[in-house]
Design an enzyme around this catalytic site. Sequence first.
Site, PDB file in Angstrom:
ATOM      1  NE  ARG A 186      -2.545   0.945   3.646  1.00  0.00           N
ATOM      2  CZ  ARG A 186      -3.461   0.821   4.586  1.00  0.00           C
ATOM      3  NH1 ARG A 186      -4.740   0.795   4.282  1.00  0.00           N
ATOM      4  NH2 ARG A 186      -3.089   0.694   5.839  1.00  0.00           N
ATOM      5  NE  ARG A 193      -1.554   3.902   7.540  1.00  0.00           N
ATOM      6  CZ  ARG A 193      -2.769   3.458   7.836  1.00  0.00           C
ATOM      7  NH1 ARG A 193      -3.779   3.746   7.044  1.00  0.00           N
ATOM      8  NH2 ARG A 193      -2.980   2.740   8.915  1.00  0.00           N
TER       9      ARG A 193
HETATM   10  P1  AMP Z   1      -6.356   2.842  10.219  1.00  0.00           P
HETATM   11  O1  AMP Z   1      -5.926   3.997   9.378  1.00  0.00           O
HETATM   12  O2  AMP Z   1      -7.863   2.702  10.306  1.00  0.00           O
HETATM   13  O3  AMP Z   1      -5.680   1.538   9.852  1.00  0.00           O
HETATM   14  O4  AMP Z   1      -5.889   3.187  11.721  1.00  0.00           O
HETATM   15  C1  AMP Z   1      -4.518   3.378  12.022  1.00  0.00           C
HETATM   16  C2  AMP Z   1      -4.306   3.271  13.528  1.00  0.00           C
HETATM   17  O5  AMP Z   1      -5.071   4.290  14.216  1.00  0.00           O
HETATM   18  C3  AMP Z   1      -4.767   1.968  14.156  1.00  0.00           C
HETATM   19  O6  AMP Z   1      -3.785   0.937  14.049  1.00  0.00           O
HETATM   20  C4  AMP Z   1      -4.980   2.389  15.625  1.00  0.00           C
HETATM   21  O7  AMP Z   1      -3.755   2.548  16.304  1.00  0.00           O
HETATM   22  C5  AMP Z   1      -5.577   3.784  15.437  1.00  0.00           C
HETATM   23  N1  AMP Z   1      -7.061   3.733  15.332  1.00  0.00           N
HETATM   24  C6  AMP Z   1      -7.820   4.060  14.236  1.00  0.00           C
HETATM   25  N2  AMP Z   1      -9.121   3.906  14.507  1.00  0.00           N
HETATM   26  C7  AMP Z   1      -9.200   3.479  15.786  1.00  0.00           C
HETATM   27  C8  AMP Z   1     -10.279   3.118  16.637  1.00  0.00           C
HETATM   28  N3  AMP Z   1     -11.553   3.161  16.209  1.00  0.00           N
HETATM   29  N4  AMP Z   1      -9.986   2.716  17.907  1.00  0.00           N
HETATM   30  C9  AMP Z   1      -8.720   2.667  18.351  1.00  0.00           C
HETATM   31  N5  AMP Z   1      -7.650   2.969  17.602  1.00  0.00           N
HETATM   32  C10 AMP Z   1      -7.880   3.374  16.326  1.00  0.00           C
END
Ligand code: AMP
Length: 222
Positions: free
Chosen positions: A130, A163
Amino acid sequence: MPGCRLVFLGAPGTGKGTQARRLAERFGLTPMSSGDTLRAEIALDTQIGRQAAQYVQSGTLVPDEIVTGVMLEAIRRLPPGQGFILDGFPRTVAQAEALEAGLASRGMRLDAVIDFRIDESLLLQRLVNRRVCSRCGAAYNLVFLPPRVAGICDACGGELVRRADDREEVVATRLRTYELQTAPLIDFFEHRGLLRSVDAARSADEVFCQLVGVIESLDGCG
Ligand code: AMP
């Protein structure tokens, strides 16, 4: 239609963010990614960003009360009647209950939760390939969804980057975290009669078509 309220559920790397952006544009909804929101807070070095950073970097979940507070506040700021697609929130049963209660207190409820189903063996490959735009956040995949010009965002011309939490060691933690803490939400929403699913292993265009079909079949959304 712009009042439709959706949650996209699924492991990291299933394409939720890409589809949330496309669907939101198609149906006039607001895409709301908890991950993007937290990364923006971290980049701005706000108090929330400082509290969240260590969890995001390690691929574990930011505490429920922090994420819930940020996301409910973002929903509260939407214009009245504006629908949304939540991408990456809720991620625990406690967050799902807080979301339900927060919506109910304003006379709202979810219309559907769409589960992005995929064989786990595909996810690692997707995540390590990605790339995301450093300017607008659009996501690409070097294998499945390459940009037209290598390293450059089709949408805005920004530079594509990897990322930090898409490195292999962090990806493994994120996938385990999903299984333990987020997968139970499938049953949670199924019991409420809200769950729909799409086959996320298909191409981005095919998944988009499946999603359009699901959304058009929902009462008050199609
Ligand atoms: P994502 O971009 O959705 O993969 O999120 C990246 C990171 O943000 C995750 O690995 C968590 O550390 C944090 N994160 C995002 N959404 C949540 C959530 N709803 N609850 C807790 N941590 C979150």
